[in-house]
Write an enzyme that holds these catalytic residues in place. Structure first.
Site, short mmCIF file in Angstrom:
data_model
loop_
_atom_site.label_atom_id
_atom_site.label_comp_id
_atom_site.label_asym_id
_atom_site.label_seq_id
_atom_site.Cartn_x
_atom_site.Cartn_y
_atom_site.Cartn_z
N PHE A 131 -63.28 -109.43 33.69
CA PHE A 131 -64.33 -108.86 32.83
C PHE A 131 -64.64 -107.28 33.04
CE2 PHE A 131 -68.40 -108.31 30.43
CZ PHE A 131 -68.22 -108.87 29.38
N ASP A 208 -66.74 -114.98 40.19
CA ASP A 208 -67.68 -114.81 38.90
C ASP A 208 -67.63 -116.12 38.18
OD1 ASP A 208 -68.27 -114.45 36.19
OD2 ASP A 208 -67.68 -112.37 36.27
N TYR A 233 -75.91 -117.92 29.33
CA TYR A 233 -76.15 -117.90 28.04
C TYR A 233 -74.77 -118.49 27.63
CZ TYR A 233 -74.40 -113.27 29.24
OH TYR A 233 -73.76 -112.19 29.74
N LYS A 234 -73.81 -118.99 28.04
CA LYS A 234 -72.73 -119.58 27.58
C LYS A 234 -72.86 -121.15 27.66
CE LYS A 234 -69.96 -115.84 29.40
NZ LYS A 234 -69.67 -114.99 27.82
N ARG A 382 -60.38 -115.96 20.38
CA ARG A 382 -60.85 -116.79 21.44
C ARG A 382 -61.16 -117.92 20.72
NH1 ARG A 382 -63.95 -114.74 26.34
NH2 ARG A 382 -65.57 -114.38 24.65
#
Length: 419
Positions: A131, A208, A233-234, A382
């Site tokens: 990322f 990560d 938040y995922k 995705r």
């Protein structure tokens, strides 16, 4: 498939889903609610319990207790939630996880602490497909400290392998930073094997966990992980910008010096002394005043994961991604779509990426019609399937919509159909 799903009842605990039955072929569409939400790997749905929790916090704990809330609960909340998360989803004993700053700041703190503890070493190992924040943070630290970045180049539809790390590390490696689940392809890395290879070279490893926490079983203690960071938040449904969590293995806590020294990480927070004296244990990695409101919602999903069991969550995740891939193969492959994620479930996290040159346009059209995947350049769409809130019907409807929009674009281009 929804009828035999042992986790299907959790769907009713999410906002907008509570009135939807298993016979609802719309996948849960009502009013402004999407026909299919395929982006739970970027931002999870809010839970009904969190709506109530936040409302009650505003009128109760904050509204009536005011500043007393710090003494009564808030000061220890980042550590208590950290322990709960460690037990439910990270395989971490108490006293090693806390909820703190943004993912970016947490990455900086732990990466900088790691390289400073290996001051005789000059290299950081990372990969080109991680990322952007991970790469940018390490570029900045390397510039600050005069270090060299050694880049691993993973396969487009795969990720970093143990063999690649073995070839990259050496006596000058201070730190290895990788993602457990690759944000683009969904590749599931071998944390235990890679950590062992890095340790054999004398390096520390920072993982990560943003795309794995709450979806994939994690055993930080068992795997010997040094450091980890993840967003909330995922799959943890903490809400937009909810603060990240960090993990520091217990034996490293007194060894590493965190670089952002703030009053919340001191021995006596209210001493207001002339110099910084770090607190004992994991609290020393805190910096400023914690975002209490921002960490309220994640508690309810952490509790659901603990109740359901992370292994069951993973089984549902595998079922959903296998189902999505089968639909892609049947409906989309004939139109030139390729699966840009590992097909072997043991090498895949909770989302599937599919590639086609028209996916940017497909995504924009889908959003306008209440079907919500996301796009990752250059050609990837995705499909993010959150196990506790996503149904098989919703997955079916979502992939069917991708099929219909792409077919319309291709027919319109050929002149057989108005786009």
């Amino acid at each position: 498939m929804d009828r035999i799903d042992g986790l299907a009842h959790y769907r009713a605990r999410f906002f907008g889903m509570h009135s939807v039955g298993l016979d609802d072929a719309s996948g849960g569409a009502s009013g402004a609610n999407p026909v299919a939400y395929l982006d739970g790997n970027s931002l999870g749905r809010p839970t009904l319990a969190s709506v109530q929790r936040i409302t009650e916090f505003l009128t109760g704990a904050w509204g009536t207790r005011l500043i007393r809330g710090w003494d009564e609960e808030w000061m220890e909340l980042p550590l208590r939630i950290g322990d709960d998360l460690g037990r439910a989803a990270l395989g971490a004993a108490s006293g090693q996880v806390w909820v703190g700053d943004s993912t970016t700041v947490m990455l900086y703190k732990l990466a900088r602490a790691a390289v400073d503890s290996r001051s005789d070493r000059t290299e950081i190992v990372l990969d080109t497909d991680n990322f952007p924040t991970d790469r940018y943070v390490l570029e900045g630290i390397a510039a600050e400290r005069g270090l060299t970045l050694r880049w691993i180049r993973p396969d487009h539809s795969g990720g970093v392998t143990t063999e690649q790390v073995q070839d990259a590390v050496g006596p000058q490696t201070a730190l290895v930073l990788l993602s457990h689940v690759a944000y683009r392809s969904g590749f599931l890395a071998d944390v235990r094997g890679i950590t062992r290879v890095a340790h054999d070279a004398g390096a520390l490893v920072l993982w990560d966990l943003c795309h794995s926490a709450g979806s994939v079983p994690i055993e930080l203690d068992l795997w010997g992980v040094d450091l980890a960071v993840g967003c909330t938040y995922k799959y943890l449904n903490g809400g937009p910008g909810s603060p990240a969590f960090g993990y520091v293995r217990s034996d490293l806590q007194e060894v590493l010096a965190q670089p952002i020294q703030g009053w919340m990480g001191t021995q006596d927070i209210f001493e207001m002394g002339p110099g910084y004296r770090p607190a004992a244990g994991i609290r020393r990695f805190m910096s400023g005043t914690p975002a209490i409101v921002g960490m309220l919602a994640m508690q309810d999903t952490i509790a659901m994961i603990a109740e359901a069991g992370i292994e069951e969550v993973r089984a549902k995740s595998v079922g959903l991604t296998e189902f999505a891939i089968s639909l892609v193969d049947e409906w989309l492959a004939p139109m030139g779509v390729t699966v840009a994620s590992p097909r072997e479930q043991t090498h895949r996290g909770g989302h599937v990426t599919i590639d086609h040159p028209d996916m940017r346009q497909v995504t924009a059209t889908l959003w306008a019609h209440e079907v919500i995947p996301d796009f990752r350049a250059p050609d990837g769409l995705r499909i993010g399937l959150s196990p506790l809130s996503t149904s098989y019907v919703e997955t079916y409807e979502g992939v069917a919509a991708i099929r219909d929009v792409l077919r319309g674009i291709l027919l319109g281009r050929s002149g057989l159909l108005e786009p």
